[in-house]
Structure formats: structure tokens, C-alpha cells
Design an enzyme around this catalytic site. Structure first.
Site, mmCIF file in Angstrom:
data_model
loop_
_atom_site.group_PDB
_atom_site.id
_atom_site.type_symbol
_atom_site.label_atom_id
_atom_site.label_comp_id
_atom_site.label_asym_id
_atom_site.label_seq_id
_atom_site.Cartn_x
_atom_site.Cartn_y
_atom_site.Cartn_z
ATOM 1 C CG ASP A 1 6.496 2.802 -11.827
ATOM 2 O OD1 ASP A 1 6.372 3.949 -10.632
ATOM 3 O OD2 ASP A 1 5.614 1.902 -11.344
ATOM 4 C CG ASN B 1 -1.073 -7.917 -11.684
ATOM 5 O OD1 ASN B 1 -0.034 -6.968 -11.135
ATOM 6 N ND2 ASN B 1 -1.580 -7.065 -12.567
ATOM 7 C CG HIS C 1 2.131 -4.095 -11.342
ATOM 8 N ND1 HIS C 1 0.805 -3.938 -11.022
ATOM 9 C CD2 HIS C 1 2.837 -3.893 -10.219
ATOM 10 C CE1 HIS C 1 0.441 -3.095 -10.976
ATOM 11 N NE2 HIS C 1 2.183 -2.460 -9.847
ATOM 12 C CD GLU D 1 -0.129 -3.938 -14.426
ATOM 13 O OE1 GLU D 1 0.035 -4.740 -13.801
ATOM 14 O OE2 GLU D 1 -1.084 -3.353 -14.432
HETATM 15 C C1 F6R Z 1 5.162 2.221 -8.346
HETATM 16 C C2 F6R Z 1 5.094 1.220 -8.592
HETATM 17 C C3 F6R Z 1 4.692 -0.217 -8.512
HETATM 18 C C4 F6R Z 1 4.411 -0.363 -6.829
HETATM 19 C C5 F6R Z 1 3.370 -1.587 -6.516
HETATM 20 C C6 F6R Z 1 2.756 -1.632 -5.228
HETATM 21 O O1 F6R Z 1 6.517 2.676 -8.481
HETATM 22 O O2 F6R Z 1 6.693 0.616 -9.321
HETATM 23 O O3 F6R Z 1 4.962 -1.608 -9.402
HETATM 24 O O4 F6R Z 1 5.239 -0.940 -6.189
HETATM 25 O O5 F6R Z 1 2.123 -1.423 -7.391
HETATM 26 O O6 F6R Z 1 2.228 -0.460 -5.078
HETATM 27 P P1 F6R Z 1 1.749 -0.300 -3.346
HETATM 28 O O7 F6R Z 1 2.691 -0.528 -2.664
HETATM 29 O O8 F6R Z 1 1.156 0.486 -3.779
HETATM 30 O O9 F6R Z 1 1.171 -1.559 -3.051
#
Ligand code: F6R
Length: 245
Positions: free
Chosen positions: A67, A136, A138, A143
Site C-alpha cells: 500500500d 481494527n 485491517h 479496512e
Molecule cells: C502497512 C500495512 C498496514 C500495517 C498495519 C500495522 O503497509 O500494510 O496494514 O501493517 O497498519 O501497522 P504497524 O506495524 O505500524 O502497527
């Protein structure tokens, strides 16, 4: 699915890096689908260490990111393009022609999504997809509510995600939108590894592992994948009802 619990975040990072490294050793031309965020920083540190010790080359490997934020400069300090440069690419021998990330500055987001999805498909899908998990549930920026059939698309980020990722953004919140690969794109990966550490991920992990398989918790849908492993530290595993070794 497999569940592995480590005593610490370091254990999660080392095991994740070993899995990436093994995938690339077996097949130097492998395709990887990789995450950003705070969780995988340790994995990237380990990969850089393996490279410096001569045990890893990424020169023939194709890497797609999951992403990227939309509507910020490509080189914004919090862009995921910049993250990959700082945490991996400037330290290793990855070939810039084989590294891919959605364009944060695209004037035509829908076309950019189609182009990105087609590029992943053209490589035959990922051999290994590494994921983090949002509070949440995701994965990527899919999401809650993301259908199984979703492909790369523009996603409005949840308020909780924008706040969790606020650091480094002047507005006190991350951008409103991102481009993310879809659930189906993730599912087309031959092997999936989900990393989670820290107490703030415990509820999301419990919902993904023991709750209903539902688009409301996108990570729960991974249980339908034939080769998925959750790599957790003790804190991230702390809300599971099942006994973990
Ligand atoms: C980012 C991604 C998101 C993160 C998630 C957790 O490339 O794919 O799904 O893995 O938001 O983020 P952290 O590791 O910062 O808690």
C-alpha cells in the site's frame, strides 16, 4: 493456519526475515509482497544484516509493497516509498527496476490501481506475502468491510488508522486515502505470513484467530488461505483463549 508465538518482538523479526531469506535463497527470482509500518522494521533490519553478512541477495527478486498513501509527495518523510528506501533498499542490492509501490502522486488513482494490480498478476502473484495487522484487523489498508473479492483500489482510511499512523503528519492524522492491494490479491500469494507484536494488537489478533471469519475483521479471512502463518509475540497473543506454547 499455523500460529507461532515468540517471547519478544525480536524473535518475530528474526523468524520473519529468515522466511523471506529462505524464500529468496530457494528462488532468487521470487516475488514478494511486503508491508511497512512499525512492526516490520525489525524484519528489515535483520534482512539488511543478512545481506551484509553475505547470506542474502535481492538483486533478482521482485518486490511489491502492499500500500501507499494517496495525495502526498512521493518523497514525503512518511511515504511508504521513502520507508522502503530508508529501511531496506538503500542498504541492499535490490534492483530498482524490480521494486514497485503505488504512486502517491498519481493524477489518476483508479488507473494506477488497475496498473498496479495487473503488474502483480503479470509476475504470477506473490510467492510470499508478509503482512502486519491494524488495531481494527485491517491487512494492507483493507479496512473492515473489505470484501474477499476486492482487488487493488483506493481505500478511505478509518479514523482509528489515521490516528494510529499520525506521527510525522502535520495534520495530526495520516492522509484520508491510500491505495491498497485487495484481499483477493493477498489471497493469490502462495504463502502468507502475518506479524503482530505489542498489547495494542491483542484484540485484533484474537478476533482474527478465534472470531468469526468476516469482512468486518479482514485478517480473519486469512484463515481460509491454505498456507498462512501468524507470527506473534506474547503480548500480541495475550487475548487468545487457546493455549499457546
Ligand atoms: C502497512 C500495512 C498496514 C500495517 C498495519 C500495522 O503497509 O500494510 O496494514 O501493517 O497498519 O501497522 P504497524 O506495524 O505500524 O502497527
Amino acid at each position: 493456519m499455523e500460529l507461532h508465538v515468540h517471547d519478544s518482538h525480536e524473535g518475530v523479526s528474526r523468524t520473519a526475515a529468515e522466511t523471506v531469506s529462505d524464500t529468496v535463497s530457494e528462488n532468487p527470482g521470487a516475488n514478494l509482497l511486503l508491508p511497512t509500518g512499525s512492526t516490520p522494521r525489525g524484519m528489515y533490519r535483520e534482512l539488511v544484516r543478512l545481506y551484509r553478512e553475505g547470506g542474502l541477495s535481492l538483486s533478482d527478486t521482485t518486490i511489491f509493497n502492499l500500500d501507499e498513501y494517496l495525495g502526498i509527495p512521493r518523497d514525503h518523510p512518511e511515504s511508504y516509498r521513502r520507508y522502503m528506501q530508508e529501511n531496506l533498499y538503500r542498504h541492499v542490492d535490490a534492483d530498482p527496476a524490480r521494486t514497485h509501490i503505488p504512486d502517491a502522486e498519481t493524477p489518476a488513482p483508479e488507473e494506477e490501481c488497475l496498473r498496479y494490480d495487473a503488474a502483480i498478476k503479470e509476475t504470477g502473484g506473490a510467492d510470499l506475502c508478509v503482512l502486519g495487522i491494524g488495531r481494527n484487523g485491517h491487512i494492507g489498508f483493507n479496512e473492515p468491510g473489505s470484501p474477499f473479492s476486492s482487488r487493488t483500489r483506493v481505500m478511505g482510511l478509518a479514523e482509528s488508522t489515521r490516528r494510529a499512523n499520525a506521527e510525522g503528519f502535520d495534520a495530526g492524522a495520516a492522509p484520508e486515502q491510500a491505495i491498497t492491494v485487495g484481499m483477493q490479491t493477498i489471497f493469490e500469494s502462495r504463502k502468507v505470513l502475518l506479524l503482530a507484536s505489542g498489547p495494542e494488537k491483542a484484540e485484533a489478533v484474537a478476533a482474527a484467530v478465534e472470531g468469526e471469519v468476516s469482512p468486518q475483521t479482514p485478517a480473519s479471512m486469512l484463515r481460509e488461505h491454505p498456507d498462512v502463518t501468524f507470527l506473534l509475540d506474547r503480548e500480541a497473543a495475550s487475548a487468545l483463549r487457546r493455549e499457546v506454547a
